[in-house]
Design a protein around this motif. Sequence first.
Motif, PDB file in Angstrom:
ATOM      1  N   ALA A  99     -11.991   2.067   9.420  1.00 35.52           N
ATOM      2  CA  ALA A  99     -11.015   3.089   9.039  1.00 35.52           C
ATOM      3  C   ALA A  99      -9.701   2.889   9.786  1.00 35.52           C
ATOM      4  O   ALA A  99      -8.619   3.004   9.211  1.00 35.52           O
ATOM      5  CB  ALA A  99     -11.584   4.474   9.308  1.00 35.52           C
ATOM      6  N   GLY A 100      -9.795   2.565  11.073  1.00 32.59           N
ATOM      7  CA  GLY A 100      -8.586   2.416  11.884  1.00 32.59           C
ATOM      8  C   GLY A 100      -7.743   1.240  11.447  1.00 32.59           C
ATOM      9  O   GLY A 100      -6.543   1.383  11.167  1.00 32.59           O
ATOM     10  N   LEU A 101      -8.371   0.071  11.346  1.00 35.02           N
ATOM     11  CA  LEU A 101      -7.615  -1.106  10.933  1.00 35.02           C
ATOM     12  C   LEU A 101      -7.142  -0.937   9.494  1.00 35.02           C
ATOM     13  O   LEU A 101      -6.061  -1.400   9.119  1.00 35.02           O
ATOM     14  CB  LEU A 101      -8.468  -2.364  11.079  1.00 35.02           C
ATOM     15  CG  LEU A 101      -8.868  -2.716  12.520  1.00 35.02           C
ATOM     16  CD1 LEU A 101      -9.732  -3.960  12.545  1.00 35.02           C
ATOM     17  CD2 LEU A 101      -7.635  -2.935  13.381  1.00 35.02           C
TER      18      LEU A 101
ATOM     19  N   LEU B 277       0.829  -2.143   3.220  1.00 38.17           N
ATOM     20  CA  LEU B 277       0.702  -2.285   1.774  1.00 38.17           C
ATOM     21  C   LEU B 277       1.535  -1.271   1.001  1.00 38.17           C
ATOM     22  O   LEU B 277       2.042  -1.566  -0.074  1.00 38.17           O
ATOM     23  CB  LEU B 277      -0.765  -2.128   1.366  1.00 38.17           C
ATOM     24  CG  LEU B 277      -1.688  -3.226   1.869  1.00 38.17           C
ATOM     25  CD1 LEU B 277      -3.114  -2.921   1.484  1.00 38.17           C
ATOM     26  CD2 LEU B 277      -1.270  -4.571   1.301  1.00 38.17           C
TER      27      LEU B 277
ATOM     28  N   SER C 154      -6.105   1.748   8.108  1.00 39.67           N
ATOM     29  CA  SER C 154      -4.877   2.541   8.058  1.00 39.67           C
ATOM     30  C   SER C 154      -3.660   1.684   8.342  1.00 39.67           C
ATOM     31  O   SER C 154      -2.619   1.827   7.696  1.00 39.67           O
ATOM     32  CB  SER C 154      -4.920   3.669   9.091  1.00 39.67           C
ATOM     33  OG  SER C 154      -5.967   4.522   8.814  1.00 39.67           O
ATOM     34  N   VAL C 155      -3.794   0.791   9.321  1.00 44.85           N
ATOM     35  CA  VAL C 155      -2.675  -0.099   9.638  1.00 44.85           C
ATOM     36  C   VAL C 155      -2.389  -0.971   8.420  1.00 44.85           C
ATOM     37  O   VAL C 155      -1.229  -1.174   8.019  1.00 44.85           O
ATOM     38  CB  VAL C 155      -2.998  -0.963  10.877  1.00 44.85           C
ATOM     39  CG1 VAL C 155      -1.813  -1.837  11.228  1.00 44.85           C
ATOM     40  CG2 VAL C 155      -3.369  -0.072  12.054  1.00 44.85           C
TER      41      VAL C 155
ATOM     42  N   THR D 145      -2.975  -0.272   5.343  1.00 42.17           N
ATOM     43  CA  THR D 145      -2.345   0.555   4.322  1.00 42.17           C
ATOM     44  C   THR D 145      -0.858   0.738   4.583  1.00 42.17           C
ATOM     45  O   THR D 145      -0.046   0.720   3.659  1.00 42.17           O
ATOM     46  CB  THR D 145      -3.013   1.939   4.284  1.00 42.17           C
ATOM     47  OG1 THR D 145      -4.403   1.738   4.136  1.00 42.17           O
ATOM     48  CG2 THR D 145      -2.495   2.758   3.133  1.00 42.17           C
ATOM     49  N   ALA D 146      -0.516   0.920   5.864  1.00 40.31           N
ATOM     50  CA  ALA D 146       0.895   1.141   6.204  1.00 40.31           C
ATOM     51  C   ALA D 146       1.744  -0.024   5.702  1.00 40.31           C
ATOM     52  O   ALA D 146       2.853   0.167   5.201  1.00 40.31           O
ATOM     53  CB  ALA D 146       1.051   1.306   7.709  1.00 40.31           C
TER      54      ALA D 146
ATOM     55  N   LEU E 296     -13.860   1.508  13.171  1.00 40.65           N
ATOM     56  CA  LEU E 296     -12.920   0.397  13.302  1.00 40.65           C
ATOM     57  C   LEU E 296     -12.358   0.041  11.927  1.00 40.65           C
ATOM     58  O   LEU E 296     -11.162  -0.216  11.763  1.00 40.65           O
ATOM     59  CB  LEU E 296     -13.626  -0.810  13.924  1.00 40.65           C
ATOM     60  CG  LEU E 296     -12.708  -1.928  14.384  1.00 40.65           C
ATOM     61  CD1 LEU E 296     -11.910  -1.497  15.592  1.00 40.65           C
ATOM     62  CD2 LEU E 296     -13.505  -3.183  14.724  1.00 40.65           C
TER      63      LEU E 296
END
Lengths: 345, 329, 357
Positions: free
Chosen positions: A171-173, A181, A175-176, A178-179, A169
């Motif tokens: 890692a998943g959140l 940022l 990534s969002v 990061t998108a 979770l």
Amino acid sequence: MTAVATVPEPPRTRRGAGTATTLLTAAALLVAVVASLAVGPRALPPSVVLDALTAFDPTNADHLVVTEVRLPRTLIGLLAGLALGPAGVLAQGLTRNPIAEPGILGLNTGAALAVVLAIGVLGIRSLTAYVWFGFLGAGLAAVVVAGVAGIGGRSASSPATLALAGAALTAGLGSVTTAVLLTDPDAFEDYRFWQVGSLAGRDLGIAGQAAPFVLAGLALALLCGPTLNALALGDDVARSFGRHVGRDRAVCGLALVVLAGAATAVAGPIAFVGLTVPHLVRALAGPDHRRLLPLAALAAPTLLLVADVVGRVVASPREVQVGIVTAVIGAPVFIWFVRRKRFVR
Amino acid sequence: MRRSLVAVVAVLVALLAGCSGGEQPAGAPGAPAGDGTFPVTVPTAFGDVTVPQAPQRVVALGWSDAETALALGVQPVGASDWLAVGGDGLGPWVTQRYTTPPQKLGTLEVDLEQVAALQPDLILDTRASGTRERHDQLAQLGVPVVGIPAGGENYLTPWRDQLRMVGAALGKSQEAARLQSELENRFAQARQQNPALNGATVVSGAKNTLGEYAAYVGRTGRVEFLRELGLVNSPAVEAVPTENFSVPVSRERMNLLDARVTIMQAISGNAADITGDPLWGTVPSVAAGRGIVLDDQALSNAFASSSVPGQLYALDRMVAPIAAAVAKP
Amino acid sequence: MTGTERTGARPDGAAALQEARARSRRRVGVAGAVLAAAVVVAFLATISLGDYPIAPGELLPSLVGSGPARVEFVVTRLRLPRALAGLAVGAALGLAGALFQRLLRNPLASPDVIGVGAGASAAAVTAFTVFGLSGAGVSAAAVLGAAGTATAIVLLARRGRAGGSGLHGVRFVLIGVGLGSALLAVVSWLMTTASLTTAQQTLLWLTGSLNNVTWAATTPLLVAVAVLLPAAFVAARALPRLELGDETAAALGLPVERARLALLAVGVLLVAAAVAVAGPVSFVALVAGPVAARLAGPGRSSLPHAALVGALLLLAADLVARHLIGDVPLPVGVVTGVVGAPYLLWLLARSRTRGAT
């Protein structure tokens, strides 16, 4: 079912030893509070610290360091600890899982994502507002994790699945997060300082905002002792004692969400405290949750404040934020604990 | 040290030259004499780069390369937006605007195919990370790549070097020299009108959202700008060893921010974060009314751009408050 | 649930698996062919689509070196290494993920989740924030970080004084997650001490990207994968026996400990090779195995499928990241993450409704 953990069963302690343990823990907390007020990059004699608290002079820079820097961070540490310790006990008790913890479960990342969305999408740029978004995000993540990873479910998930659920979770959140940022350097500049987990830079206003939530969550958590004790025996046994298992679980789950959310909101994501403290107090006081909850509420702020004091002096003039110190101290403790356990395939 | 010497020499030359302009500054090796004569050779940290003929399609990748080319009358067909101002990538301080907005390109990571698709005949990358890897990637395109000057690693290319290199590559050396003396004259004018600035110490810093302060070190563009005004970066800040652009300042040791004048900007853009901090008030310079809090994002960005237009904009808005602060007892 | 339970040895396991395998052989073949075709399509799309307009007729001549110079440059120097790197990185991650998941018997136990990726990240980020390295230096640090972390996890997960079988799945996972969170905390701290541009560069690397992958990076990657892929399939021949449980596997004459270490080593090296070139692209390793298993049915031949799914995912995500979002191409890791997160939640919810794993 490929792997099932044994619920730790530390030996029961004698009566009387319990009171001594509580007193010792309270004393340790007092020492930690004093250290947090007395130690920092600026060398201040104890008399000055005392003066700042008793005879405050707003024109005295030394006094201001105590009241504006050390006092708020001590209070923030106390609040975050009061929330994280019982939250850890609740998470472990509710899931019947020795490695459950707000950070490992991915609640911190939920809070982080909410904060990033607040900065990046809504353009909000103040720590005071982050409190509310952090709270919201941690709460939502808690609900999601509770739903998918089995908090509140009938059967206990294996420690590995819980840990993996949280890590995945995260890692998943992440990534969002990061998108958002990557396309917004300003949001990133704010976020990179928020996401380490720190007691610094928060003023008393933030402590005031979060305090009602921490206290309400704590009150609710302290009522959960009997529930957790019953759940430890399994749902069927608990039910045979005439308990409303579903309702009890919901109440204690609410306490967990409120505490985890409030802690993240005031101090950012702090890992491992909610994990290690319950195990430490369980080793001291046995498995009775009625004792564990208050003890964890005393021990967690102690750990947090000590970690913060260490972070202030260890890499001077730079500060190592408390979230880093607890992760670096907490990980070996966690690994030691995992190595000690017997896991049977 | 070498750069500050260069700066001092250049300032002296500019003073001697007065308002006539057009003089080649000393300490700027390799700049060709004439304008519009090609091929030109521009020395960079990665060797001499030859531009065979007048470039028609310029891609500007370095920090402030696009606005420097624009100031010289050349419109890049592709540009990176380092300060994330959005739109065509030009902040409000840039007077020379695009007639055709350029293709927006990445900053830290540039997509080579996007660049190739623009069919460039010159790539400007004079202020960037300055790694060999970045240069080699761009060089694959087979187009002259004007990279950082020697010693300009890590975004620390001084504005004179950037202007000179971009000017040379575009065949606009005289125009570049004219812009340089225009800015130098403005600096000289500011110094003349405010002699008190000369030798006065300064701390320029920022406060992040965690409530931590930081002070910029001497090799950054911001401090370079202040030095042009005659100010001296605080020796206490310079004494702290760091590889970074700034040194951290604990809120418990705010005295490190003390100088003749202390300039602070809030990273969050909210000046109240600083002015509302009682410890900010304990810095001796601030207590004496010699603290300046920047709350204008455009001004902050112009200050950070280290370009000619950015510094002209900052001069108009910062000299008066700095002079007023220095004048206080 | 609080007691201990032995579930490893199932007397009818081998027979059931063989039966299932027989039934699904055709489905496995079809799924494999479809996947391979999809990978070829994604690969061709990667080398034919882009900002630089290239007519379909120009593609083939430029590949064999007889097109216009600029077109040839774009195809052979920019798109081809990128497409091959995407293929190799995706296949390596997909295969490594499936290996870990089967070895550790948990659908979530992919190398990026259990700390190997965190180890690579911590080493790489230290290399460029503290030592100012770039390019090959960072790649080398990532490989060392992945291998070092994996070794540490293996050593720590070995049973201490109690003796007995050394590597233990649950313990391995937990220690990996614990170590991983501590290493990520270090990364976070490094990001607060660096300058903004360095921190942004860090974030970019941590996201995982194929942008500007050159032959200099692709060639070693292809060599590594060409060696590791067959090695993985050889090592994976022990998996069916390992899945019968340690005792049964040992009784069948399998050197359990050695087989497990070999599988781990191959998996870690695959991840290390991929991360060194593209950074820790999230979720490909995690989802490739389960997706392959769903496509191919519950057969044992899902490892090649996992490699194909990984390659397909990475190439497709890269196409989306480059062409469908915004002006400036995003790193591929953003797309895999945004697509992977909901899939993951679904996976978690499903594993719960089917009973805890």
